[in-house]
Write an enzyme that holds these catalytic residues in place. Structure first.
Site, PDB file in Angstrom:
ATOM      1  N   ARG A  31       5.171  73.850  31.300  1.00 21.67           N
ATOM      2  CA  ARG A  31       5.577  72.743  32.167  1.00 21.67           C
ATOM      3  C   ARG A  31       7.082  72.526  32.054  1.00 21.67           C
ATOM      4  NH1 ARG A  31       2.959  68.659  34.109  1.00 21.67           N
ATOM      5  NH2 ARG A  31       4.267  69.316  35.833  1.00 21.67           N
TER       6      ARG A  31
ATOM      7  N   HIS B  68       5.864  61.221  33.578  1.00 18.32           N
ATOM      8  CA  HIS B  68       4.681  60.742  34.301  1.00 18.32           C
ATOM      9  C   HIS B  68       4.859  59.269  34.660  1.00 18.32           C
ATOM     10  CE1 HIS B  68       1.993  64.186  33.206  1.00 18.32           C
ATOM     11  NE2 HIS B  68       2.855  64.286  32.210  1.00 18.32           N
TER      12      HIS B  68
ATOM     13  N   TYR C 261       4.073  65.423  22.860  1.00 17.38           N
ATOM     14  CA  TYR C 261       3.571  64.073  23.125  1.00 17.38           C
ATOM     15  C   TYR C 261       3.029  63.471  21.837  1.00 17.38           C
ATOM     16  CZ  TYR C 261       3.509  64.747  28.213  1.00 17.38           C
ATOM     17  OH  TYR C 261       3.861  64.943  29.518  1.00 17.38           O
TER      18      TYR C 261
ATOM     19  N   TYR D 169       7.101  72.129  27.745  1.00 22.60           N
ATOM     20  CA  TYR D 169       6.054  72.456  26.758  1.00 22.60           C
ATOM     21  C   TYR D 169       5.059  73.445  27.342  1.00 22.60           C
ATOM     22  CZ  TYR D 169       3.372  68.777  29.242  1.00 22.60           C
ATOM     23  OH  TYR D 169       2.756  68.005  30.190  1.00 22.60           O
TER      24      TYR D 169
HETATM   25 FE   LIG Z   1       3.137  65.976  30.977  1.00 23.57          FE
END
Ligand SMILES: [Fe+2]
Length: 232
Positions: free
Chosen positions: A152, A157, A103, A142
Site C-alpha cells: 500500500r 483513512h 498500525y 506497508y
Molecule cells: Fe491502511
C-alpha cells in the site's frame, strides 16, 4: 424537501471486489442488488454526533519529548455536500500507519517497528466552513499480507459522518508523487481517472502556515455526482 438519491456510479466508485484484497469478497453482496426507496431513518440523522462521541483532537504527532518520529505534516481538509456547500459540524474519524508503515492494531504484524509516541487515530469535527485540520506524521507504506505481497502507498483513512446516514463516507486520502500510487490495487479499483485523482491530496509549497510541517490540502465530497470515491 425531497432528497434525490443518485444511484451508485460504478465508474467513480471502486470495484466491489478488489483482486488481491482478501476482505472485499466478504464485504460485497453475493446476490444482485434490489432497488428500493430510501427510508426515513437513512434520510435523517445522525443527530448531533459531535456531542455523543469523544473528540480526540487533531494533533496526533505529539509535542516535546512525546513527539512521533517521522515527517511532520499538516492536513487541511474541506468537507462538501453534493451542491458544493461546506458541511460544518461533521464528525471525522481518521486512522493511519506510523512513519514506518505500522498500525497500532493486533492484526498488524511485526514488519515494521511501532512508535510508542504515535497512536495513529483522531476524531475531530469540521468548522463552519467544512474544514478540519490534522497535525500528524506522514504514514509509511506497508506490505499487504497476501501471497504476492503487494504494498500500500502512504495513505490516511477517513470516516465522515455527514448530515444524514446516507452521507456517511469511508474513504482514503493518498499523497501526490508516490510511486506506489500507480500500482495500488485499492486506489486503482476506481475506474475513472479523475475520480482517482480526487483521492490524492494537493501539496502546498512552503510559505503558508504552519511553517514547520509539510502542508497538504484535500477535499472530500460526501454525495452526488462529484462524490469522493469510497475506499475500503
Ligand atoms: Fe491502511
Amino acid at each position: 424537501m425531497k432528497m434525490i438519491i443518485q444511484p451508485r456510479d460504478e465508474r467513480t466508485q471502486p470495484a466491489r471486489i478488489i483482486a488481491g484484497y482478501p476482505q472485499t469478497p466478504l464485504r460485497s453482496p453475493k446476490e444482485p442488488l434490489v432497488k428500493r426507496a430510501p427510508t426515513l431513518s437513512e434520510l435523517s440523522g445522525p443527530l448531533e454526533v459531535a456531542k455523543r462521541v469523544k473528540l480526540l483532537g487533531g494533533d496526533i504527532a505529539g509535542q516535546g519529548e512525546k513527539q512521533a518520529i517521522g515527517q511532520l505534516i499538516h492536513l487541511r481538509v474541506r468537507v462538501l455536500d453534493e451542491d458544493g456547500a461546506p458541511v460544518g459540524g461533521a464528525v471525522v474519524e481518521m486512522w493511519q500507519a506510523n512513519a514506518a508503515g505500522r498500525y497500532i492494531h493486533p492484526n498488524d504484524d511485526d514488519h515494521a517497528p511501532p512508535d510508542p509516541n504515535f497512536y495513529g487515530a483522531a476524531r475531530v469535527v469540521t468548522d463552519e466552513s467544512g474544514v478540519f485540520e490534522l497535525r500528524t506524521v506522514k504514514p509509511g507504506a506497508y506490505p499487504v499480507p497476501t501471497r504476492d505481497g503487494w504494498w500500500r502507498p502512504p495513505h490516511v483513512h477517513f470516516s465522515v459522518f455527514g448530515r444524514v446516514w446516507l452521507a456517511r463516507l469511508v474513504t482514503q486520502m493518498y499523497f501526490p508523487g508516490e510511486p506506489l500510487n500507480a500500482q495500488d490495487r485499492i486506489l486503482n479499483a476506481v475506474p475513472d481517472a479523475a475520480a482517482r485523482d480526487s483521492l490524492v491530496a494537493r501539496y502546498i509549497p512552503p510559505g503558508v502556515e504552519p511553517y514547520n510541517a509539510l502542508v497538504f490540502e484535500h477535499q472530500i465530497v460526501l454525495r452526488g455526482r462529484a462524490a469522493t470515491p469510497a475506499q475500503p
